[in-house]
Scaffold this motif. Sequence first.
Motif, PDB file in Angstrom:
ATOM      1  N   ILE A  34       0.837  -1.211   0.000  1.00  0.00           N
ATOM      2  CA  ILE A  34       0.000   0.000   0.000  1.00  0.00           C
ATOM      3  C   ILE A  34       0.867   1.253   0.000  1.00  0.00           C
ATOM      4  N   LYS A  35       1.929   1.247   0.790  1.00  0.00           N
ATOM      5  CA  LYS A  35       2.844   2.394   0.812  1.00  0.00           C
ATOM      6  C   LYS A  35       3.502   2.586  -0.551  1.00  0.00           C
ATOM      7  N   ALA A  36       3.852   1.482  -1.202  1.00  0.00           N
ATOM      8  CA  ALA A  36       4.479   1.565  -2.521  1.00  0.00           C
ATOM      9  C   ALA A  36       3.513   2.150  -3.547  1.00  0.00           C
ATOM     10  N   PHE A  37       2.270   1.678  -3.528  1.00  0.00           N
ATOM     11  CA  PHE A  37       1.268   2.212  -4.455  1.00  0.00           C
ATOM     12  C   PHE A  37       1.059   3.708  -4.214  1.00  0.00           C
ATOM     13  N   ASN A  38       1.018   4.098  -2.952  1.00  0.00           N
ATOM     14  CA  ASN A  38       0.818   5.507  -2.614  1.00  0.00           C
ATOM     15  C   ASN A  38       1.979   6.384  -3.074  1.00  0.00           C
ATOM     16  N   ASN A  39       3.138   5.748  -3.317  1.00  0.00           N
ATOM     17  CA  ASN A  39       4.295   6.468  -3.833  1.00  0.00           C
ATOM     18  C   ASN A  39       4.419   6.335  -5.357  1.00  0.00           C
ATOM     19  N   GLY A  40       3.357   5.831  -5.995  1.00  0.00           N
ATOM     20  CA  GLY A  40       3.340   5.737  -7.454  1.00  0.00           C
ATOM     21  C   GLY A  40       4.207   4.644  -8.033  1.00  0.00           C
ATOM     22  N   LEU A  41       4.411   3.554  -7.285  1.00  0.00           N
ATOM     23  CA  LEU A  41       5.289   2.477  -7.718  1.00  0.00           C
ATOM     24  C   LEU A  41       4.502   1.226  -8.104  1.00  0.00           C
ATOM     25  N   HIS A  42       5.034   0.484  -9.068  1.00  0.00           N
ATOM     26  CA  HIS A  42       4.502  -0.827  -9.419  1.00  0.00           C
ATOM     27  C   HIS A  42       4.951  -1.829  -8.347  1.00  0.00           C
ATOM     28  N   MET A  97      -5.126  -3.903   0.301  1.00  0.00           N
ATOM     29  CA  MET A  97      -4.013  -3.836  -0.644  1.00  0.00           C
ATOM     30  C   MET A  97      -4.525  -3.829  -2.080  1.00  0.00           C
ATOM     31  N   ASN A  98      -5.497  -4.685  -2.365  1.00  0.00           N
ATOM     32  CA  ASN A  98      -6.070  -4.743  -3.712  1.00  0.00           C
ATOM     33  C   ASN A  98      -6.748  -3.427  -4.086  1.00  0.00           C
ATOM     34  N   GLU A  99      -7.431  -2.835  -3.125  1.00  0.00           N
ATOM     35  CA  GLU A  99      -8.098  -1.555  -3.386  1.00  0.00           C
ATOM     36  C   GLU A  99      -7.079  -0.454  -3.673  1.00  0.00           C
ATOM     37  N   ALA A 100      -5.970  -0.462  -2.938  1.00  0.00           N
ATOM     38  CA  ALA A 100      -4.914   0.528  -3.166  1.00  0.00           C
ATOM     39  C   ALA A 100      -4.284   0.328  -4.539  1.00  0.00           C
ATOM     40  N   ALA A 101      -4.112  -0.926  -4.934  1.00  0.00           N
ATOM     41  CA  ALA A 101      -3.543  -1.223  -6.249  1.00  0.00           C
ATOM     42  C   ALA A 101      -4.439  -0.699  -7.361  1.00  0.00           C
ATOM     43  N   ALA A 148      -6.693   1.683  -7.203  1.00  0.00           N
ATOM     44  CA  ALA A 148      -6.734   3.150  -7.190  1.00  0.00           C
ATOM     45  C   ALA A 148      -5.474   3.752  -7.798  1.00  0.00           C
ATOM     46  N   SER A 149      -4.339   3.056  -7.652  1.00  0.00           N
ATOM     47  CA  SER A 149      -3.063   3.597  -8.136  1.00  0.00           C
ATOM     48  C   SER A 149      -2.911   3.480  -9.647  1.00  0.00           C
ATOM     49  N   GLY A 150      -3.564   2.468 -10.242  1.00  0.00           N
ATOM     50  CA  GLY A 150      -3.410   2.232 -11.668  1.00  0.00           C
ATOM     51  C   GLY A 150      -2.077   1.607 -12.031  1.00  0.00           C
ATOM     52  N   LYS A 151      -1.308   1.175 -11.050  1.00  0.00           N
ATOM     53  CA  LYS A 151      -0.001   0.583 -11.289  1.00  0.00           C
ATOM     54  C   LYS A 151      -0.100  -0.930 -11.504  1.00  0.00           C
ATOM     55  N   VAL A 152       0.944  -1.496 -12.091  1.00  0.00           N
ATOM     56  CA  VAL A 152       0.990  -2.943 -12.317  1.00  0.00           C
ATOM     57  C   VAL A 152       1.219  -3.640 -10.978  1.00  0.00           C
ATOM     58  N   PHE A 153       0.434  -4.672 -10.734  1.00  0.00           N
ATOM     59  CA  PHE A 153       0.482  -5.398  -9.467  1.00  0.00           C
ATOM     60  C   PHE A 153       0.473  -6.886  -9.770  1.00  0.00           C
TER      61      PHE A 153
END
Length: 386
Positions: free
Chosen positions: A86-94, A111-115, A117-122
């Motif tokens: 979640i912290k990684a997604f909030n920092n704009g990271l895959h 965690m899935n919700e944060a992923a 919302a971020s639009g990043k690859v997970f």
Amino acid sequence: MEKVRIGIIGLGNMGTGHANYLIKQEVKGAELSAICEPRPDRQQWAKENLGDNVQIFDDLDKFLSSGTIDAVLIATPHYDHPEVAIKAFNNGLHVLCEKPAGVYTKSVRQMNEAAKASGKVFSMMYNQRTNRLYKKLKDLVSSGELGEIRRTNWIITNWYRSQSYYNSGGWRATWAGEGGGVLINQDPHQLDLWQWTIDMMPKRVRAFCYFGKHRDIEVEDDVTAFVEYENGATGLFVTTTGEAPGTNRFELSGDRGKIVIEDGKLTFWRLRVSEKEFNETFTGGFGQPECWKCEIPVEGKETGHLGITQNFVDAILHGTPLVAPGEEGIKGLMLSNAMLLSTWTDNWVDLPIDEDLFYEHLQNKIANSKVKKDAGYKTLEVKGTH
């Protein structure tokens, strides 16, 4: 972006393994650019083996906001996976996360919700999805060769672990340290493949988990679970760390026969006509459909951890579909959580589970654990392979 700059969080055995193939540039389009590791001895290893171009951090927040990475590979203890992701997604990271997705589904759902919302690859490190046997099985099931699934049975008891293994770390086999036993440590791949190969989750579970049955530990080391599916199919999952020699046999029964994966082979007992058709037309009393035993040729190469990492990088650079989408990590965990909750409540458990109830039971276990849990990454030991 021509290259994905990857940072690894945690240099236990798994993190070290990932670092070794990344530093050798075995993943096309990726470079290892940073490490986050609180332990001085592992920091020293990184300095001696990874070169001057890999930055080393001992603070997670500084690492995530450093601007030196585009993606993270999480190889920390189980409890940390969702929080770190979640912290990684909030920092704009895959994010590429080692299995399991977490210890309890409530945190993994966040965690899935944060992923999302971020639009990043997970992605999840479900490297067994690259195993050619299970890939072929999934193909046979999805193409209709087996017909409608009637029964799923997996006996996975070749996880033998001695008492000395459990004694090797104070966090091992404790509710506070690892969050469970054989289901959370040894079986995440099988629990994932169990539902992935048939693209079907059970609707309810009745399980019997035995805690410290074979070893002096506080978590489950022997499990038998019975499941029911929406279409009327049933299934059985049997696992333990206390048997020798053990068995690894996955059997699927369908309307058109039976498939077994065992000893590195995929065997298909194929019915010439479906069981349903035979039953509707046969009038001879005793009898059964004609059956052909087929040794199915399985082609391709298992690419393992490196293959999942390459797929993750390809998804970032080229939009390649993920082999193991991160949001699917909750499925196998849902199964193990359901098995424990069924045992704790001595009852059937419907899926999806009551996540608050599971969390409540888990907290009670943690409160009475041999080791006390501290959720901070810097105070948790980065564990090795299971």
